[in-house]
Design a protein around this motif. Sequence first.
Motif, PDB file in Angstrom:
ATOM      1  N   PHE A  16      -4.811 -31.625  32.411  1.00 48.64           N
ATOM      2  CA  PHE A  16      -3.742 -32.183  33.454  1.00 48.64           C
ATOM      3  C   PHE A  16      -4.157 -32.148  34.955  1.00 48.64           C
ATOM      4  N   ALA A  17      -5.536 -31.713  34.919  1.00 47.48           N
ATOM      5  CA  ALA A  17      -5.882 -31.255  36.454  1.00 47.48           C
ATOM      6  C   ALA A  17      -5.862 -32.488  37.416  1.00 47.48           C
ATOM      7  N   ALA A  18      -5.968 -33.709  36.761  1.00 49.68           N
ATOM      8  CA  ALA A  18      -5.920 -34.990  37.788  1.00 49.68           C
ATOM      9  C   ALA A  18      -4.543 -35.222  38.127  1.00 49.68           C
ATOM     10  N   ALA A  19      -3.471 -35.405  37.122  1.00 47.48           N
ATOM     11  CA  ALA A  19      -2.083 -35.582  37.298  1.00 47.48           C
ATOM     12  C   ALA A  19      -1.623 -34.477  37.909  1.00 47.48           C
ATOM     13  N   PHE A  20      -1.494 -33.340  37.318  1.00 46.24           N
ATOM     14  CA  PHE A  20      -0.469 -32.237  37.753  1.00 46.24           C
ATOM     15  C   PHE A  20      -1.450 -30.907  37.926  1.00 46.24           C
ATOM     16  N   PRO A  21      -2.247 -31.033  39.225  1.00 45.82           N
ATOM     17  CA  PRO A  21      -3.096 -29.793  39.684  1.00 45.82           C
ATOM     18  C   PRO A  21      -2.240 -28.605  39.830  1.00 45.82           C
ATOM     19  N   ARG A 210      19.477 -45.753  38.540  1.00 47.45           N
ATOM     20  CA  ARG A 210      19.027 -45.130  37.151  1.00 47.45           C
ATOM     21  C   ARG A 210      18.439 -46.173  36.267  1.00 47.45           C
ATOM     22  N   ASP A 211      18.631 -47.495  36.412  1.00 52.90           N
ATOM     23  CA  ASP A 211      18.065 -48.567  35.648  1.00 52.90           C
ATOM     24  C   ASP A 211      16.843 -49.080  36.123  1.00 52.90           C
ATOM     25  N   LEU A 212      16.353 -48.604  37.294  1.00 50.53           N
ATOM     26  CA  LEU A 212      14.978 -49.382  37.840  1.00 50.53           C
ATOM     27  C   LEU A 212      13.855 -48.947  36.737  1.00 50.53           C
ATOM     28  N   ALA A 213      13.094 -49.758  36.696  1.00 50.75           N
ATOM     29  CA  ALA A 213      11.841 -49.623  35.659  1.00 50.75           C
ATOM     30  C   ALA A 213      11.123 -48.548  36.112  1.00 50.75           C
ATOM     31  N   PRO A 214      10.590 -48.319  37.236  1.00 55.68           N
ATOM     32  CA  PRO A 214       9.937 -46.972  37.158  1.00 55.68           C
ATOM     33  C   PRO A 214      10.571 -45.843  36.975  1.00 55.68           C
ATOM     34  N   VAL A 215      11.947 -45.765  37.274  1.00 58.74           N
ATOM     35  CA  VAL A 215      12.680 -44.487  36.919  1.00 58.74           C
ATOM     36  C   VAL A 215      12.619 -44.315  35.557  1.00 58.74           C
ATOM     37  N   ARG A 216      12.823 -45.504  34.633  1.00 63.71           N
ATOM     38  CA  ARG A 216      12.958 -45.295  33.347  1.00 63.71           C
ATOM     39  C   ARG A 216      11.682 -44.843  32.763  1.00 63.71           C
ATOM     40  N   ARG A 217      10.468 -45.585  33.217  1.00 62.00           N
ATOM     41  CA  ARG A 217       9.220 -45.146  32.729  1.00 62.00           C
ATOM     42  C   ARG A 217       8.807 -43.747  33.082  1.00 62.00           C
ATOM     43  N   LEU A 218       9.311 -43.414  34.180  1.00 55.68           N
ATOM     44  CA  LEU A 218       8.926 -41.890  34.581  1.00 55.68           C
ATOM     45  C   LEU A 218       9.955 -40.800  33.753  1.00 55.68           C
ATOM     46  N   GLU A 219      10.935 -40.929  33.479  1.00 56.14           N
ATOM     47  CA  GLU A 219      11.884 -40.475  32.590  1.00 56.14           C
ATOM     48  C   GLU A 219      11.236 -40.238  31.294  1.00 56.14           C
ATOM     49  N   THR A 220      10.923 -41.366  30.531  1.00 58.60           N
ATOM     50  CA  THR A 220      10.264 -41.403  29.230  1.00 58.60           C
ATOM     51  C   THR A 220       8.934 -40.651  29.319  1.00 58.60           C
ATOM     52  N   ALA A 221       8.170 -40.776  30.209  1.00 59.10           N
ATOM     53  CA  ALA A 221       6.753 -40.197  30.016  1.00 59.10           C
ATOM     54  C   ALA A 221       6.977 -38.685  30.261  1.00 59.10           C
ATOM     55  N   GLU A 275       0.327 -40.067  29.196  1.00 59.72           N
ATOM     56  CA  GLU A 275       1.810 -40.086  29.701  1.00 59.72           C
ATOM     57  C   GLU A 275       1.620 -39.238  31.067  1.00 59.72           C
ATOM     58  N   ALA A 276       0.935 -38.217  31.337  1.00 61.70           N
ATOM     59  CA  ALA A 276       0.806 -37.629  32.705  1.00 61.70           C
ATOM     60  C   ALA A 276       0.378 -38.515  33.702  1.00 61.70           C
ATOM     61  N   ALA A 277      -0.435 -39.569  33.365  1.00 65.89           N
ATOM     62  CA  ALA A 277      -0.784 -40.457  34.317  1.00 65.89           C
ATOM     63  C   ALA A 277      -0.031 -41.456  34.722  1.00 65.89           C
ATOM     64  N   THR A 278       0.879 -41.753  33.717  1.00 66.92           N
ATOM     65  CA  THR A 278       2.108 -42.841  34.055  1.00 66.92           C
ATOM     66  C   THR A 278       3.098 -41.873  34.804  1.00 66.92           C
ATOM     67  N   ALA A 279       3.534 -40.755  34.502  1.00 65.55           N
ATOM     68  CA  ALA A 279       4.234 -39.871  35.140  1.00 65.55           C
ATOM     69  C   ALA A 279       3.862 -39.760  36.756  1.00 65.55           C
ATOM     70  N   ARG A 280       2.700 -39.519  36.918  1.00 66.64           N
ATOM     71  CA  ARG A 280       1.924 -39.606  38.283  1.00 66.64           C
ATOM     72  C   ARG A 280       2.206 -40.798  39.018  1.00 66.64           C
ATOM     73  N   GLN A 281       1.727 -41.687  38.079  1.00 65.89           N
ATOM     74  CA  GLN A 281       1.785 -43.164  38.970  1.00 65.89           C
ATOM     75  C   GLN A 281       3.319 -43.436  39.523  1.00 65.89           C
ATOM     76  N   GLU A 282       4.339 -43.298  38.478  1.00 64.26           N
ATOM     77  CA  GLU A 282       5.884 -43.625  38.887  1.00 64.26           C
ATOM     78  C   GLU A 282       6.260 -42.511  40.003  1.00 64.26           C
ATOM     79  N   ILE A 283       5.782 -41.363  39.879  1.00 68.14           N
ATOM     80  CA  ILE A 283       6.162 -40.190  40.995  1.00 68.14           C
ATOM     81  C   ILE A 283       5.908 -40.907  42.208  1.00 68.14           C
ATOM     82  N   THR A 284       4.400 -41.300  42.460  1.00 69.57           N
ATOM     83  CA  THR A 284       3.924 -41.900  43.660  1.00 69.57           C
ATOM     84  C   THR A 284       4.669 -43.075  44.098  1.00 69.57           C
TER      85      THR A 284
END
Length: 324
Positions: A16-21, A210-221, A275-284
């Motif tokens: 997880f060093a790249a996504a969650f260092p 809550r229904d925004l696609a980036p929010v749903r993708r982040l919560e799922t990841a 999934e970590a990469a997806t989460a980081r992308q949506e957090i950004t």
Amino acid sequence: MTGTGETATTLPGPDFAAAFPHPFPAGPHSRHTERGLIGWLEEHPLLPSAGARSVLVDITSHGASRTFPTADPDDLVLFAELLLWLTAFDDVHAEVNAVKDAVALVDHTGELMLVLAHGDRRPAGEPFPVALHGLLARFRARASPAAYLRLTASLRDTLLALVWEAHHVAEPGKVALATYLAMRPHTVFVRTIMAAAEIVLGYELTDTERDLAPVRRLETAVANLAGWINDLASYEREAARGPARPLSLPTLLQARHGGTIEESFARASRMCEDEAATARQEITALTFDHPNTLTTHARALEDITRSFIWHTGHARYQGPQRGL
């Protein structure tokens, strides 16, 4: 183990060093939270032994300070009590009864459903319903009606998922991978933690947000990561307890794809990293220069993810209990 996120497993694990260092932030209230949990457990004797209480208080107090490092100290204690209650119920009733008496687990769950349905009625007798009643009253005092309903709905989902898990734990080979992936976020409590975040941190998404696609993708990841990280960290210890193989992501991946358990771990590790990469992308994508609820929510889920990574390095994973 020291809570670094580095486990002692000899099987391959995710990077997880790249996504969650590291380093991960930790709030200043872990000692305050620890004292609160010790006092709360004196009032509500949920755990049978001093050793179990000590380990669970330690991981919960330090884990809560990493889950919500900016939380108010009293709100953090309330969240930690809820998290400890969930984990203790899993340890005391769900895991034990999964092997010995699944009907007893259903009965215990039914008592808790009554508390969730009638939060204004104080139950008598068993410590888990009594403790839940008190927790719900304090959350209800802090939450909007909608936020409180989301929290209680997540608790119902978790209880259902624990019963489902108990029904299948002896024969994991009969569980469909897709079903397991849908149920796992509830048995690892991450959906309840997400629901609690808005109450503990004092924000609330609108229905549109809550229904925004980036929010749903982040919560799922984040929900997926929480369960899969836990599965990889606890697999060898659970497998050693036998006789059945663990109801766990590596087990089901091996059943689907064949190969060795090392190959299944490598496959699961790649899934975690994706999934970590997806989460980081949506957090950004959801983090803006000016504060708003979307930024707050994204940062909350970032800390929740970090906390699950941190948990896998705790001594609890070396003992006979299951991980968080």
